[in-house]
Write a protein that holds these residues in place. Structure first.
Motif, mmCIF file in Angstrom:
data_model
loop_
_atom_site.group_PDB
_atom_site.id
_atom_site.type_symbol
_atom_site.label_atom_id
_atom_site.label_comp_id
_atom_site.label_asym_id
_atom_site.label_seq_id
_atom_site.Cartn_x
_atom_site.Cartn_y
_atom_site.Cartn_z
ATOM 1 N N THR A 218 1.048 -1.247 -0.205
ATOM 2 C CA THR A 218 0.088 -0.072 -0.152
ATOM 3 C C THR A 218 0.843 1.236 0.188
ATOM 4 N N GLY B 289 -3.324 4.810 1.004
ATOM 5 C CA GLY B 289 -4.088 3.781 1.354
ATOM 6 C C GLY B 289 -4.439 2.845 0.131
ATOM 7 N N THR C 94 -8.344 1.155 -2.428
ATOM 8 C CA THR C 94 -8.069 0.762 -0.917
ATOM 9 C C THR C 94 -8.179 -0.590 -1.085
ATOM 10 N N ILE D 204 -6.996 3.951 5.401
ATOM 11 C CA ILE D 204 -7.888 2.723 5.372
ATOM 12 C C ILE D 204 -8.594 2.293 6.818
#
Length: 304
Positions: free
Chosen positions: A27, A31, A180, A206
């Motif tokens: 990531t 995010g 995400t 997130i």
């Protein structure tokens, strides 16, 4: 097909047992998903199989983020996949160890003096194996596999239809740096304690999405006509208002029907929600449906 393997210290994923593997995500600060990858705990290290198209960028990214924390090494390997309900029986003719592997396990074997890493996962929804060996031995081993009764070559187009039937994401199409894990329905790749600790890039964003909900969600889509909806097809609600886009779509050989995956505004993500697909200028009816389209058939070891 060449893939990149990087070796990290096992402390990076404390709960991953030796000779086991896991699906995970890289990531970024926002995010978003930089890549999806397979992680194996082998030889007192972690081996990562990432997407070949982004290997240089991802290797540089890992090097920056893990400086002074891990030693990264690139291995020049060939990676072959043997998939299907007969895969275990066929591969066991060459490597008896294959029949003893469980789903998401790995093992080192030797073929004609070459070190080979076998794993049992696959990305088709079916039982299968991945065979990693030195790049210069890849063609010879591929010919050996093709010489086995019951084995035939298959192209990426067929593999793509299988992974779509299985509801599995393709990086760069269904997930990317703007997607995400929660939006992509991949939050399960982040352990509960890891999420709570928030010790990874993009964790704050997130976690905020988990608390408030994501604005969009990846869903399965069942067209109600025979016309397939391809990547980029606009999804509209019954009032002809745009609510999302198809990311993967095509004809499912197993179902003899068109299927699609994509993102819609969360208000329209409930099962059986009626939507329209803008296909070649025509609005065609469809419904939100559950994933996968075809049940997974990964190997499950008998209970002992």
């Amino acid at each position: 097909m060449k893939r990149l393997f990087e070796r990290l210290t096992p402390a990076a994923i404390a709960t991953l047992k030796p000779n086991h593997m896991r699906y995970g995500l890289l990531t970024n600060e926002a995010g978003g998903i930089i890549d999806d990858l397979m992680i194996s705990h082998i030889d007192n290290g972690l081996w990562l199989v990432i997407n070949a198209a982004d290997k240089q960028a991802n290797f540089s990214y890992l090097g920056e983020q893990l400086a002074d924390k891990a030693v990264l090494e690139i291995a020049d390997r060939a990676l072959l996949a043997l998939q299907g309900p007969q895969a275990a029986d066929i591969l066991a003719r060459i490597f008896p160890e294959a029949a003893r592997l469980r789903f998401m396990q790995t093992v080192y074997v030797v073929w004609q003096g070459a070190p080979v890493l076998l794993s049992r996962c696959g990305y088709t929804g079916e039982d299968g194996f991945e065979i990693s060996l030195p790049a210069e031995r890849g063609e010879d081993f591929a010919r050996l596999l093709l010489a086995q009764q019951g084995v035939a070559p298959i192209g990426l187009g067929a593999r793509d239809s299988l992974r779509l039937e299985a509801g599995l994401c393709l990086y760069g199409q269904d997930i990317d740096a703007t997607t995400t894990p929660l939006e992509a329905d991949l939050l399960w790749t982040i352990g509960k304690h890891r999420l709570q600790a928030g010790d990874f890039l993009g964790a704050d964003i997130i976690k905020a999405q988990c608390a408030k909900g994501a604005a969009r969600k990846r869903v399965g889509i069942a067209p109600q006509t025979r016309a397939p909806a391809r990547t980029g097809t606009q999804i509209e609600n019954t009032k002809n208002e745009p609510i999302g886009q198809v990311t993967s779509g095509g004809f499912a050989p197993s179902l003899q029907a068109p299927i699609a995956m994509g993102y819609v505004a969360s208000d329209y993500a409930a099962l059986d929600t009626e939507v329209n697909l803008l296909v070649r200028g025509n609005l065609l009816p469809a419904k939100i449906t559950a994933l996968p389209f075809v049940p997974h058939n990964y190997y499950r070891s008998p209970k002992t």
